[in-house]
Design an enzyme around this catalytic site. Structure first.
Site, PDB file in Angstrom:
ATOM      1  N   LYS A 115       0.826  -1.257  -0.051  1.00 63.21           N
ATOM      2  CA  LYS A 115       0.038   0.031  -0.077  1.00 63.21           C
ATOM      3  C   LYS A 115       0.947   1.263   0.108  1.00 63.21           C
ATOM      4  O   LYS A 115       0.444   2.172  -0.366  1.00 63.21           O
ATOM      5  CB  LYS A 115      -0.981   0.023   1.329  1.00 63.21           C
ATOM      6  N   LYS A 197      -2.709 -10.657  -6.361  1.00 65.27           N
ATOM      7  CA  LYS A 197      -4.106 -10.699  -5.953  1.00 65.27           C
ATOM      8  C   LYS A 197      -5.097  -9.829  -6.717  1.00 65.27           C
ATOM      9  O   LYS A 197      -4.770  -8.803  -7.046  1.00 65.27           O
ATOM     10  CB  LYS A 197      -3.933 -10.343  -4.501  1.00 65.27           C
ATOM     11  N   LYS A 200      -9.844  -4.716  -5.456  1.00 66.38           N
ATOM     12  CA  LYS A 200     -10.711  -3.786  -6.069  1.00 66.38           C
ATOM     13  C   LYS A 200     -10.125  -2.363  -6.386  1.00 66.38           C
ATOM     14  O   LYS A 200     -10.869  -1.983  -7.475  1.00 66.38           O
ATOM     15  CB  LYS A 200     -11.942  -3.611  -4.928  1.00 66.38           C
TER      16      LYS A 200
HETATM   17  N1  AQP Z   1      -8.464 -11.409  -4.123  1.00 67.68           N
HETATM   18  C1  AQP Z   1      -8.729 -11.779  -2.758  1.00 67.68           C
HETATM   19  N2  AQP Z   1      -8.791 -13.312  -2.679  1.00 67.68           N
HETATM   20  C2  AQP Z   1      -9.199 -14.040  -1.216  1.00 67.68           C
HETATM   21  N3  AQP Z   1      -9.586 -13.292  -0.208  1.00 67.68           N
HETATM   22  C3  AQP Z   1      -9.470 -11.593  -0.617  1.00 67.68           C
HETATM   23  N4  AQP Z   1      -9.575 -10.937   0.318  1.00 67.68           N
HETATM   24  C4  AQP Z   1      -9.422  -9.637  -0.366  1.00 67.68           C
HETATM   25  N5  AQP Z   1      -9.029  -9.907  -1.530  1.00 67.68           N
HETATM   26  C5  AQP Z   1      -9.072 -11.324  -1.670  1.00 67.68           C
HETATM   27  C6  AQP Z   1     -10.113 -10.973   1.670  1.00 67.68           C
HETATM   28  O1  AQP Z   1     -11.193 -10.237   1.851  1.00 67.68           O
HETATM   29  C7  AQP Z   1     -11.223  -9.935   3.330  1.00 67.68           C
HETATM   30  C8  AQP Z   1     -11.542  -8.227   3.381  1.00 67.68           C
HETATM   31  O2  AQP Z   1     -10.317  -7.624   2.873  1.00 67.68           O
HETATM   32  P1  AQP Z   1     -10.055  -6.084   2.899  1.00 67.68           P
HETATM   33  O3  AQP Z   1     -11.430  -5.261   3.059  1.00 67.68           O
HETATM   34  O4  AQP Z   1      -9.046  -5.806   3.863  1.00 67.68           O
HETATM   35  O5  AQP Z   1      -9.663  -5.663   1.531  1.00 67.68           O
HETATM   36  P2  AQP Z   1      -8.617  -5.609   0.982  1.00 67.68           P
HETATM   37  O6  AQP Z   1      -7.699  -7.149   1.165  1.00 67.68           O
HETATM   38  O7  AQP Z   1      -7.499  -4.481   0.915  1.00 67.68           O
HETATM   39  O8  AQP Z   1      -9.122  -5.608  -0.683  1.00 67.68           O
HETATM   40  P3  AQP Z   1      -8.578  -5.324  -1.727  1.00 67.68           P
HETATM   41  O9  AQP Z   1      -9.587  -5.709  -3.087  1.00 67.68           O
HETATM   42  O10 AQP Z   1      -7.239  -5.541  -2.138  1.00 67.68           O
HETATM   43  O11 AQP Z   1      -8.845  -3.690  -1.621  1.00 67.68           O
HETATM   44  P4  AQP Z   1      -7.932  -2.440  -2.188  1.00 67.68           P
HETATM   45  O12 AQP Z   1      -7.693  -2.708  -3.563  1.00 67.68           O
HETATM   46  O13 AQP Z   1      -8.574  -1.375  -1.568  1.00 67.68           O
HETATM   47  O14 AQP Z   1      -6.417  -2.632  -1.451  1.00 67.68           O
HETATM   48  C9  AQP Z   1      -9.936 -10.090   3.805  1.00 67.68           C
HETATM   49  O15 AQP Z   1     -10.093 -11.313   4.644  1.00 67.68           O
HETATM   50  C10 AQP Z   1      -9.067 -10.528   2.740  1.00 67.68           C
HETATM   51  O16 AQP Z   1      -8.090 -11.501   2.997  1.00 67.68           O
END
Ligand code: AQP
Length: 302
Positions: A115, A197, A200
């Protein structure tokens, strides 16, 4: 019936419409575990503000997250749904726990490194101590288990370490939680770069399937998904794109990877992708429809 049920806590950031990765990595487990556990599911808005937000968007995404929880199958009669910032104890305990956490421990976190690289102009202290807040989210509720995707394993390890450290210095205060990570779907990969990964915030929207994507959009994204120049529907690490699509097919059809391999033994990539597209679209459609329905009732969500 008096037996005390074990506790689960998990959360998702309200930073946009959830992806199929978040559904498969985390929320699907929440839905099945809520039957058995005392469950707390959190809209993690304090985590979200570690990256700059527009207030109106954050408000909308917070309500959308609650609507998505419900659309995915979280039952408010069985589980407690709450917004993190509405409970001041999260911030309060984080201050205490910050004093028990080494700079090196936070600096080593993969998510912090990722990040920071994405937000070079705003590498703030909140982003750095994000895993301490996450540890406190979990420890406050005495969670026995925390259902998360693979990317959160490192944060869970830190949570356990901090709880053990605190208990050792004082008295037995915190329960030591265990992660619950699904065997398949714990790391759904980007459709455009299957070595990273699915996230979003990916700039390439074709890389991500959102829970409000239409059937047509889902099918198109999967048709365009990066695979490889080989052939054979085989679940192997050197076929990251195909492996990812096989995972999506297996989960959406509720069949094993072996069964997927058998069903597509002699299929070509193109035909396989069409089948995956149809299957994922069919799986998402009822969630999307329910989400659109619930979203209309802002009063209820509030
Ligand atoms: N690609 C993924 N595969 C499996 N699990 C996933 N999680 C997130 N992406 C995947 C799981 O979802 C839960 C919530 O995650 P979060 O709100 O912390 O979001 P994040 O991991 O920051 O999601 P993004 O999509 O990667 O968001 P951005 O792009 O905004 O940083 C967790 O349990 C996570 O493991």
């Amino acid at each position: 019936m008096n037996e005390k049920r074990k506790i689960i806590l998990s959360g998702i950031q309200p930073s946009g419409i959830f992806t199929i990765g978040q559904l498969m990595g985390a929320v699907n487990n929440w839905v099945s575990m809520q039957q058995e556990y005392e469950s707390f599911f959190m809209v993690a808005d304090m985590h979200t503000i570690t990256v700059r937000q527009k207030p109106a968007d954050l408000r909308q995404h917070t309500l959308d997250s609650v609507a998505l929880f419900l659309a995915c199958g979280i039952d408010p009669e069985k589980s407690t749904i709450f917004v993190q910032s509405h409970v001041p104890a999260h911030a309060m305990l984080t201050w205490v726990m910050n004093s028990f956490t080494g700079m090196g421990e936070c600096g080593r976190m993969t998510q912090f490194k990722d990040k920071s690289a994405k937000n070079e102009d705003n590498i703030n202290i909140g982003l750095f101590s994000y895993p301490v807040l996450m540890a406190c989210d979990i420890l406050l509720y005495g969670a026995d288990v925390v259902p998360v995707g693979e990317d959160q394993r490192q944060h869970l390890e830190l949570t356990r370490k901090l709880a053990i450290r605190f208990n050792h210095h004082y008295s037995d205060t915190f329960k030591i939680p265990e992660p619950v990570i699904p065997k398949y779907g714990a790391r759904i990969m980007s459709l455009q770069d299957p070595t990273s990964k699915m996230s979003k915030s990916d700039e390439n929207q074709n890389a991500v399937i959102y829970l409000n994507d239409s059937d047509e959009v889902i099918k198109k994204k999967i048709k365009r998904a990066v695979s490889d120049s080989g052939e054979g529907i085989i679940f192997a690490d050197d076929k990251a794109g195909i492996k990812n699509l096989m995972t999506l097919y297996s989960i959406t059809k509720n069949i094993s990877i072996k069964e997927v391999e058998k069903e597509f033994e002699s299929a070509r990539y193109g035909d396989f992708k069409i089948a995956v597209g149809n299957s994922v679209a069919e799986y998402i459609a009822p969630i999307r429809e329910k989400f659109e329905e619930i979203k209309k009732d802002k009063k209820y969500l509030e």
